[in-house]
Design an enzyme around this catalytic site. Structure first.
Site, PDB file in Angstrom:
ATOM      1  N   SER A 109       0.849  -1.264   0.114  1.00 52.28           N
ATOM      2  CA  SER A 109      -0.013   0.155   0.112  1.00 52.28           C
ATOM      3  C   SER A 109       0.770   1.190  -0.021  1.00 52.28           C
ATOM      4  O   SER A 109       0.340   2.309  -0.353  1.00 52.28           O
ATOM      5  CB  SER A 109      -1.000  -0.074   1.199  1.00 52.28           C
ATOM      6  OG  SER A 109      -1.867  -1.089   1.116  1.00 52.28           O
ATOM      7  N   ASP A 127      -0.007   5.140   8.761  1.00 48.75           N
ATOM      8  CA  ASP A 127       0.008   4.283   7.883  1.00 48.75           C
ATOM      9  C   ASP A 127       0.089   4.824   6.431  1.00 48.75           C
ATOM     10  O   ASP A 127      -0.038   5.788   6.218  1.00 48.75           O
ATOM     11  CB  ASP A 127      -1.407   3.351   8.165  1.00 48.75           C
ATOM     12  CG  ASP A 127      -1.150   2.048   7.667  1.00 48.75           C
ATOM     13  OD1 ASP A 127      -0.249   1.607   7.074  1.00 48.75           O
ATOM     14  OD2 ASP A 127      -2.490   1.117   7.483  1.00 48.75           O
ATOM     15  N   THR A 129      -1.332   4.573   3.397  1.00 46.97           N
ATOM     16  CA  THR A 129      -2.386   5.590   2.539  1.00 46.97           C
ATOM     17  C   THR A 129      -2.620   6.783   2.914  1.00 46.97           C
ATOM     18  O   THR A 129      -2.518   7.763   2.208  1.00 46.97           O
ATOM     19  CB  THR A 129      -3.686   4.667   2.274  1.00 46.97           C
ATOM     20  OG1 THR A 129      -3.425   3.408   1.989  1.00 46.97           O
ATOM     21  CG2 THR A 129      -4.497   5.229   1.210  1.00 46.97           C
ATOM     22  N   GLU A 163      -9.943   7.303   3.252  1.00 48.74           N
ATOM     23  CA  GLU A 163      -9.512   5.837   3.149  1.00 48.74           C
ATOM     24  C   GLU A 163     -10.325   5.005   4.123  1.00 48.74           C
ATOM     25  O   GLU A 163     -10.411   5.236   4.995  1.00 48.74           O
ATOM     26  CB  GLU A 163      -8.062   5.884   3.485  1.00 48.74           C
ATOM     27  CG  GLU A 163      -7.688   4.516   3.319  1.00 48.74           C
ATOM     28  CD  GLU A 163      -6.383   3.657   3.978  1.00 48.74           C
ATOM     29  OE1 GLU A 163      -6.250   4.501   5.166  1.00 48.74           O
ATOM     30  OE2 GLU A 163      -5.804   2.849   3.679  1.00 48.74           O
ATOM     31  N   ASP A 209      -8.724  -3.769   3.368  1.00 50.92           N
ATOM     32  CA  ASP A 209      -7.588  -4.547   3.357  1.00 50.92           C
ATOM     33  C   ASP A 209      -7.036  -5.213   4.681  1.00 50.92           C
ATOM     34  O   ASP A 209      -6.773  -6.455   4.464  1.00 50.92           O
ATOM     35  CB  ASP A 209      -6.425  -3.378   2.982  1.00 50.92           C
ATOM     36  CG  ASP A 209      -5.174  -4.168   3.083  1.00 50.92           C
ATOM     37  OD1 ASP A 209      -4.915  -4.790   2.025  1.00 50.92           O
ATOM     38  OD2 ASP A 209      -4.206  -3.632   3.772  1.00 50.92           O
ATOM     39  N   ASP A 237      -5.780   0.876  -3.914  1.00 55.05           N
ATOM     40  CA  ASP A 237      -4.481   0.952  -4.323  1.00 55.05           C
ATOM     41  C   ASP A 237      -3.971  -0.447  -4.757  1.00 55.05           C
ATOM     42  O   ASP A 237      -2.879  -0.585  -5.149  1.00 55.05           O
ATOM     43  CB  ASP A 237      -3.847   1.491  -2.841  1.00 55.05           C
ATOM     44  CG  ASP A 237      -4.187   0.418  -1.703  1.00 55.05           C
ATOM     45  OD1 ASP A 237      -5.106  -0.306  -1.913  1.00 55.05           O
ATOM     46  OD2 ASP A 237      -3.547   0.594  -0.538  1.00 55.05           O
ATOM     47  N   HIS A 269      -1.479  -9.538  -0.780  1.00 60.48           N
ATOM     48  CA  HIS A 269      -2.065  -8.582  -1.895  1.00 60.48           C
ATOM     49  C   HIS A 269      -2.176  -9.426  -3.114  1.00 60.48           C
ATOM     50  O   HIS A 269      -0.990 -10.439  -3.245  1.00 60.48           O
ATOM     51  CB  HIS A 269      -1.128  -7.378  -2.157  1.00 60.48           C
ATOM     52  CG  HIS A 269      -1.395  -6.530  -0.643  1.00 60.48           C
ATOM     53  ND1 HIS A 269      -0.872  -5.356  -0.573  1.00 60.48           N
ATOM     54  CD2 HIS A 269      -2.115  -6.673   0.098  1.00 60.48           C
ATOM     55  CE1 HIS A 269      -0.960  -4.686   0.501  1.00 60.48           C
ATOM     56  NE2 HIS A 269      -1.772  -5.509   1.104  1.00 60.48           N
TER      57      HIS A 269
END
EC number: 3.1.3.1
Lengths: 676, 676
Positions: free
Chosen positions: B232, B291, B293, B449, B454, B499, B626
């Site tokens: 990310s 984090d 993002t 976000e 996720d 993302d 991912h």
């Protein structure tokens, strides 16, 4: 015909699950005891022909037991168009009066059974339902708007269906439509195929898929009318007719009767096109031609497995049973596999030779690529190149030695089919013939299917699935070039979509050398590289020892040391080692040597070097299954702007039909064999 | 600052893998021994500030060993703009001359090591590389076109990078941009969320997601600069800067040096907006605010784990180290979790109290929802509502008793955070403040976000992931209403994207009653219904015993008998029983009682009634990972038409930046703290 089909259908009715619980349902579209088919919430193109069936259910036993199992035979039904702002609206009429039918249909009666849940199935305690029914054949609604259909039964119960007739669309905006279907193809697979065949340098692709160049993108929802996971029959039917149906059904709403061919029909895109404009049309597939995606263009059945009769329907239309129906004179082009349904014998309808039946109606018949390429452009053309499905692109192009192992001669011999065309050769020849045969202004419609994306995903053979996806992309690229040559690119709407997905994705790379070197299942998994250890695609790196000559749109090396690690969320038991299988498509799961033939374990012969992964599916499933995901729609050409955003799969039909001017306010029969 | 960061970075350099093999690479963007950063094939916005680093590698041992491990310190580099059709083009100049720099940068030297493959790692035989390097800080290219950068080293070797400066875009077409990111969100998950919350009747949805109503849809490719699976950090950075990077890096091209903060930087969207237009901007996240993002909007580091320093960068910009850089005066709005990086202590930069640091710069500071709602619209606002990530929507709304188990008080106490806002409350408040604070014409930029889509997919907790996806959709719906109320809907470009993905899909239903009743792993799997046995969503059927009151956009029942059966292709070992976990998010895998802490097995406490499935990932992975899939882009508002079709993730930046008029042919500093 009826008697034979009924015989088949009786067998199927026992095997197929009719659908009001969840795992099983009494009838999926009918949660009450009075059923209207088409049910509530359905859409129609103005003028589109369809049948209407009413059923009244009387469960004899089980949680729904009612009226001692005696269904109301005196049920009545009415229909009325909603009128807004006009004070008193019109009166609801009986169907016979509303549609001007000459007589009221006869009452039909039958019995069926179903299980309320898995416990009932284990206990072998079915619920039995007696039914009374009537069906009204070949009607249409011409005025756009909202209609209300009411079924009255059991002296006071009512079921109501609201139907919407879409706006008129009488003007043809695109001369031609080419509809490519990647069976089972998802965005995830397209992303993986790009990675296999196209090289990146520092995060930028140096070439792209043809799909990546389409100007308009949409998503369509693939779910069935009564379940959220579809099969290819009813999803193809939704795309071709604007009406969703039940798993295994095509061109009909599934009823509960024993006969699979008496279900209420809906007119399809090619039946509309033939009737209204007399357009040429064709279907091309890498599947056997009686398979769902090609055959749903003309099929009207609840049970997709009636392959022989469905080949007869594509040639002769629905003429022999039940009622008049819209005519069509057979496809102008019909190319694919499935010789077993053409050769005289148990696979063909009434045992007849359908090569001969097609030839009698003026078709050229090609059984190999050489004949295909030489077939006259001016004649209708049948091409059947093997038994069963066409071998996949990877066999045809990379591992041709595997072709010799097959016994799939389309002429009925014992040997292998030789001289096989691919999707590209079939599609380009189809365009030549359809363009030549299309009458001035009438244009053509072609459906071209890459069938084995789905078939190879089912057997978890990711390389073969992606190879066929790349063949589809290469075919689309060649089609754009061909249409440009013919000067008809700007007149042609090109749509590329899928009928459903599989839950596939790539999650990293696998070092096949390291994986093979490790002795136990857990250590083998250390060969998987994720995130920063996933690296780049080694399929695009030339290996001087390898020269496939499969063109710029395909991998340079199908068998690198570092391969894609990919998988699905739904699997049978199997071993995984990743990397291409050189001996042919995978068979991931198999029964134990002396075990039940419907209880599958990891196949000892598949990926013997791999690590064992137990599955997430019922153990009677030997393969992966379809998934829920919306699938992409790519559009280019006239009306392309209508394909952006998110919509239902039936809307793909309404968008295409609107672009083709197929929504008429009166019955139109300009086609050569139009009319009901 | 430098010394401390260098100390951290040295530790990380050992742990992180630098990337020319596959699983591991010497330096991912540099397959030769001469490295140019930014490397070949990179794109730039005209006027966008960036740093350039050259590295010359001398491997001491291994398959690439060269020059006895002595790097060429006399390397030279030139740059020239390609001129077509002008006869003799301009002369290539040194970088110092081309950019008009006052002095040539100093030579730097360091050493790093890497493993050539998994066998080398097992054998503990690293390859050691000595490096000579120079870095040129804060330059820009103003003329659109193609540039060639050449590095000459080892007396005859050359590395060439071709860069493209995109067209000028000096006019602002959208006043505001709101960029929603569903972290890890795929089309497959959106389809599943729709099925959970919205009811179908006979195949037609009776209500839809807000996402389904967006007029324009695109797909973007999420891959990293040097691997096909991203994290990310670098994918957020690509979206925000138009430059891809390496896993764990943000706002820089990853170099091989030990210091994680000296890597060559690129200017981000909010740095550009602040400098050029002085626009207000904010970030809202359900993650901890350091984090990837949220922090990638302002972060410039190769190692996303430096949480404390990155919170300092968001407030104070990159001012304290290395060189001048574009200034920004901190965000106008910064709402999320992660109190541990604000509270004085080991988690904060230099142990400082960042609540105080923000307050000193004029921020209102809110630690709960009540304070958030009361915060003045006219002031900059910090809101930190808990330690770590915000508890997910399902805990906040359906299982609030689970909140009490947490020790996440944002004020540093031992108890649980109470009075938590959700994504919707944070986003609507952010819009109020940004709209109030935006200067005439300058507008605002907001990133919002939904982080735990996720985070919950990582732990295979599909219900919690989809709950947060539905919260995102509900937030977007409320945002459209809010913008309409404020009269700025037509001035605001709304983009929704992700993302990266996870390989999730729904493949059927599970009868939880039947599954629990069966005794062995294989029989439990018979509870899964596929195709015609998948049924419809029971999450949308009201249960009189349940009233969540979570609104029309959420399920009526999170715990029906028949649940979605879903999964991922990449998993650790785990048990599956499907259905919601009422006690909190899942921990699917855990070490054995006396086993290694990096060797994961199915967690005995997770889904004890479920069936065992061994994983496909290395056994040191406790979670899912991912995946590759392209992710959707939804667009609505000014410039929406530019977001259709398929493109790279960096193009999302260029499309937004073009719409916002951020591509200038000269250095522009209209912003209040513009200028380098």
């Amino acid at each position: 015909m009826v008697s034979k089909l009924q015989a088949i259908a009786v067998c199927l009715a026992a095997a197929s699950s009719l659908v009001s619980g969840q795992t099983f349902r009494r009838l999926g579209t009918c949660p009450t005891l009075g059923c209207i088919l088409p049910p509530d919430q359905q859409d129609f193109l103005p003028g589109q022909l369809f049948d209407i069936r009413f059923e009244v259910h009387a469960p004899k036993n089980g949680s729904e037991a009612f009226n001692n199992g005696v269904p109301d035979e005196k049920f009545t039904a009415t229909i009325v168009k909603e009128e807004k702002g006009h004070g008193k609206g019109p009166r609801a009429k009986s169907l016979t009066e509303f549609f001007g039918l000459k007589q009221e249909p006869k009452l039909e009666k039958w019995t069926f059974s179903w299980f309320e849940d898995l416990f009932a199935k284990d206990a072998k305690t079915p619920s039995v339902v007696n039914v009374a029914s009537k069906v009204y054949r070949s009607v249409a609604l011409y005025e756009p708007g909202t209609y209300t259909v009411v079924l009255d039964y059991y002296g006071g119960k009512t079921t109501v269906a609201t139907w919407v007739v879409r706006p008129l669309a009488e003007k043809k905006k695109a001369k031609n439509v080419i509809f490519f279907i990647g069976d089972g193809m998802t965005t995830n697979m397209i992303t993986a195929a790009r990675l296999l065949a196209h090289k990146t340098i520092n995060g930028k692709y140096q070439s792209l898929l043809q799909l990546d160049k389409f100007p308009v993108l949409g998503h369509q929802m693939s779910h069935s009318i009564d379940t959220f996971i579809t099969d290819s029959a009813n999803s193809a039917s939704a795309l071709y007719s604007g009406h969703k149906s039940t798993v295994n059904a095509m061109g009909v709403y599934a009823d509960s009767s024993p006969d699979a061919f008496d279900d209420p029909k809906v007119e399809t895109i090619v039946e509309l096109l033939s009737r209204i404009w007399g357009s040429a049309w064709g279907a091309v597939s890498t599947a056997f031609l009686a398979d769902a995606t090609p055959i749903a263009l003309t099929a009207h059945t609840r049970s997709r497995g009636h392959y022989g009769p469905l080949i007869d329907q594509v040639l002769n239309g629905v003429t022999a049973n039940y009622s008049s129906w819209t005519g069509h004179d057979g496809p102008d082009v019909f190319f694919g596999g499935g010789a077993e349904n053409f050769l005289p014998g148990s696979g063909s309808y009434l045992g007849k030779d359908y090569y001969t039946e097609f030839a009698k109606k003026g078709y050229s018949v090609s059984l190999n690529k050489t004949a295909l390429l030489a077939a006259p452009k001016t004649e209708k053309a049948l091409g059947v190149f093997c038994k069963s499905n066409l071998p996949v692109w990877l066999e045809r192009n990379i591992f041709p030695e595997n072709l010799d192992k097959l016994s799939n001669d389309p002429a009925g011999g014992k040997g292998a089919a030789k001289d096989l065309p691919g999707l590209k050769e079939m599609t380009l020849k189809a365009i030549d013939i359809l363009h030549t045969r299309s009458k001035k202004g009438a244009g053509f419609f072609l459906m071209s299917e890459a069938a084995s994306i789905d078939k190879m995903m089912h057997v978890l053979d990711y390389d073969r699935a992606l190879g066929d996806l790349l063949e589809l992309d290469d075919t689309i690229r060649a089609t754009v070039e061909k249409l440009t040559e013919l000067g008809i690119l700007d007149d042609t709407l090109i749509i590329v979509s899928a009928d459903h997905g599989h839950g596939f994705d790539v999650f990293g790379s696998a070092d096949t050398k390291y994986l093979a070197s490790q002795d136990d299942d857990r250590s083998k998994r250390d060969a998987i590289g994720v995130y920063e250890n996933s690296g780049l695609s080694q399929y695009t790196i030339a290996n001087p020892a390898i020269s496939y000559n499969t063109g710029p749109n395909f991998p340079l090396n199908w068998d690198p040391r570092y391969v894609l690690a990919a998988g699905l969320g739904a699997n049978p038991d199997r071993r995984e080692a990743y990397g291409v299988d050189k001996s042919g498509p995978r068979t991931p799961a198999a029964p134990l040597a002396n075990g039940s033939s419907s209880d599958y374990y990891a196949n000892a012969k598949d990926k013997p070097n791999g690590f064992l992964v137990n599955g997430t599916l019922p153990t009677d499933q030997a393969q992966g299954v379809h998934s829920l995901t919306d699938v992409p729609v790519y559009a280019m050409g006239p009306c392309q702007e209508t394909f952006g955003g998110t919509y239902n799969n039936i809307d793909v039909f309404y968008k295409i039909a609107t672009c083709l001017g197929l929504g008429h306010g009166k019955h139109v029969t300009q086609g050569k064999k139009g009319g009901k």
